[in-house]
Design a protein around this motif. Structure first.
Motif, PDB file in Angstrom:
ATOM      1  N   LEU A 190      22.688  31.556 -20.376  1.00 20.87           N
ATOM      2  CA  LEU A 190      22.113  32.794 -20.855  1.00 20.87           C
ATOM      3  C   LEU A 190      21.368  32.390 -22.427  1.00 20.87           C
ATOM      4  CD1 LEU A 190      24.628  35.460 -19.968  1.00 20.87           C
ATOM      5  CD2 LEU A 190      22.518  35.135 -18.925  1.00 20.87           C
ATOM      6  N   LEU A 191      22.159  31.195 -22.698  1.00 20.63           N
ATOM      7  CA  LEU A 191      21.540  31.009 -24.185  1.00 20.63           C
ATOM      8  C   LEU A 191      20.437  30.153 -24.048  1.00 20.63           C
ATOM      9  CD1 LEU A 191      21.576  30.266 -27.263  1.00 20.63           C
ATOM     10  CD2 LEU A 191      23.309  28.467 -26.663  1.00 20.63           C
ATOM     11  N   ILE A 235      18.008  30.602 -21.645  1.00 20.89           N
ATOM     12  CA  ILE A 235      17.120  31.594 -21.216  1.00 20.89           C
ATOM     13  C   ILE A 235      16.714  32.577 -22.615  1.00 20.89           C
ATOM     14  CG2 ILE A 235      16.380  33.776 -20.015  1.00 20.89           C
ATOM     15  CD1 ILE A 235      16.512  31.218 -18.171  1.00 20.89           C
ATOM     16  N   GLY A 236      17.774  32.888 -23.344  1.00 16.60           N
ATOM     17  CA  GLY A 236      17.368  33.358 -24.614  1.00 16.60           C
ATOM     18  C   GLY A 236      16.378  32.604 -25.407  1.00 16.60           C
ATOM     19  N   VAL A 237      16.870  31.422 -25.543  1.00 13.80           N
ATOM     20  CA  VAL A 237      15.698  30.456 -26.369  1.00 13.80           C
ATOM     21  C   VAL A 237      14.535  30.344 -25.885  1.00 13.80           C
ATOM     22  CG1 VAL A 237      15.223  28.303 -27.271  1.00 13.80           C
ATOM     23  CG2 VAL A 237      17.736  29.136 -27.295  1.00 13.80           C
ATOM     24  N   THR A 275      12.938  32.656 -24.175  1.00 12.63           N
ATOM     25  CA  THR A 275      12.117  33.958 -24.573  1.00 12.63           C
ATOM     26  C   THR A 275      11.668  34.092 -25.636  1.00 12.63           C
ATOM     27  OG1 THR A 275      14.113  35.021 -25.228  1.00 12.63           O
ATOM     28  CG2 THR A 275      13.800  35.253 -22.833  1.00 12.63           C
ATOM     29  N   LEU A 276      12.006  33.125 -26.663  1.00 16.67           N
ATOM     30  CA  LEU A 276      11.304  32.894 -28.075  1.00 16.67           C
ATOM     31  C   LEU A 276       9.825  32.689 -28.230  1.00 16.67           C
ATOM     32  CD1 LEU A 276      14.668  32.078 -30.226  1.00 16.67           C
ATOM     33  CD2 LEU A 276      13.658  34.303 -29.408  1.00 16.67           C
ATOM     34  N   LEU A 299      10.326  30.926 -18.688  1.00 19.23           N
ATOM     35  CA  LEU A 299      11.918  31.253 -18.189  1.00 19.23           C
ATOM     36  C   LEU A 299      12.148  30.748 -16.661  1.00 19.23           C
ATOM     37  CD1 LEU A 299      11.542  35.071 -19.047  1.00 19.23           C
ATOM     38  CD2 LEU A 299      12.604  33.047 -20.426  1.00 19.23           C
ATOM     39  N   THR A 322      13.001  26.844 -17.203  1.00 18.03           N
ATOM     40  CA  THR A 322      14.087  26.639 -17.675  1.00 18.03           C
ATOM     41  C   THR A 322      15.488  27.099 -16.784  1.00 18.03           C
ATOM     42  OG1 THR A 322      13.110  27.390 -19.984  1.00 18.03           O
ATOM     43  CG2 THR A 322      15.600  27.448 -19.823  1.00 18.03           C
ATOM     44  N   TRP A 382      18.287  24.624 -15.538  1.00 11.42           N
ATOM     45  CA  TRP A 382      19.659  25.000 -15.679  1.00 11.42           C
ATOM     46  C   TRP A 382      20.383  25.015 -14.552  1.00 11.42           C
ATOM     47  CZ3 TRP A 382      21.988  24.389 -20.064  1.00 11.42           C
ATOM     48  CH2 TRP A 382      23.419  24.606 -20.289  1.00 11.42           C
ATOM     49  N   ALA A 404      21.811  23.623 -23.673  1.00 14.86           N
ATOM     50  CA  ALA A 404      20.923  25.020 -23.821  1.00 14.86           C
ATOM     51  C   ALA A 404      19.811  25.093 -24.646  1.00 14.86           C
ATOM     52  CB  ALA A 404      21.962  25.935 -23.928  1.00 14.86           C
TER      53      ALA A 404
END
Length: 254
Positions: free
Chosen positions: A21-22, A24-26, A28-29, A37, A40, A44, A77
């Motif tokens: 999740l980290l 994916i969050g990175v 999205t930036l 996405l 990534t 993962w 991540a």
């Protein structure tokens, strides 16, 4: 349960999920969009499968000490979106935003580099060192170098020759499947360690947006030359010490 005892809990699938999740969050930036996405998430998922396969030789994930490996998961991540960008760079139909991409990649890779060594230190301090953790850390470094070498070529300033930096280690492993003597144990070497450590900074110099093209290419050429000499030195050592290369003299008969 004390905090130290909680930190020493074995690595579990939940740790992989949270680190994913980290990642994916990175991802999205960036304004790259859904393509990054998906790339990534794909990487993962591949990492998860490889970790589960490796854990099969360590009594499963629940048997693997966690503290140092959790730090390595954080590094992974941060590295996964870089690998995702490298995957997209190989697809001709994908347009990457070149104007900001180098700075974003260099920032993430620097964070991964700064955390390198922290995972080992945490594992030593907590008494949870393992062969699995050392291999996990090494494979992550190799994967990051491969991704950075791809980006140094596309959309970076170097030619396709720079891919040899990331591919050399994997080619060596593949050659070992054909030539068993290449799989023999190598003695510890400060030269080998120093050359490996320098690959990531050299590629970051090659990718840094403020670095002149001539300097960027020179950094990549120097890194490749050092890596080639290091691998050649090890291959010569393994060849000279391969089984049967030093036949024993026949015993004298009385």
């Amino acid at each position: 349960m004390s905090v130290s005892a909680a930190l020493r809990k074995p690595l579990r699938s939940a740790d992989l999920a949270l680190a994913g999740l980290l990642a994916i969050g990175v991802a999205t930036l960036t304004p790259i969009g859904p393509a990054l996405l998906l790339a990534t998430a794909f990487l993962w998922g591949l990492l998860w499968a490889l970790l589960v396969r490796g854990a099969a030789h360590a009594d499963g994930l629940s048997g693997i000490p966690g503290p140092g490996n959790r730090v390595t998961l954080v590094r992974a991540a941060l590295a996964a979106p870089v690998g995702g960008v490298a995957l997209l760079a190989l697809i001709p139909t994908v347009d990457l935003p070149v104007y900001w991409l180098p700075a974003w990649v260099v920032t993430l890779a620097l964070l991964v580099l700064l955390l390198d060594g922290v995972d080992g230190a945490v594992a030593r301090r907590s008494g949870t060192e393992s062969a699995f953790g050392a291999r996990f850390d090494m494979e992550l470094d190799a994967a990051l170098i491969l991704a950075l070498s791809v980006l140094a070529w596309q959309p970076g300033p170097a030619g396709p020759w720079v891919l040899a930096i990331g591919a050399m280690r994997y080619l060596f492993v593949l050659a070992g499947r054909v030539l068993p003597w290449l799989r023999a144990e190598l003695p510890p070497s400060r030269r080998r360690q120093a050359v490996c450590v320098l690959q990531t900074p050299a590629l970051l110099v090659a990718l840094a947006p403020a670095v002149p093209t001539s300097v960027a290419i020179a950094a990549a050429v120097l890194a490749l030359a050092m890596l080639t000499v290091s691998f050649a030195t090890d291959i010569v050592y393994l060849y000279r010490n391969r089984p049967g290369s030093h036949p024993q003299p026949p015993e004298e008969t009385p």
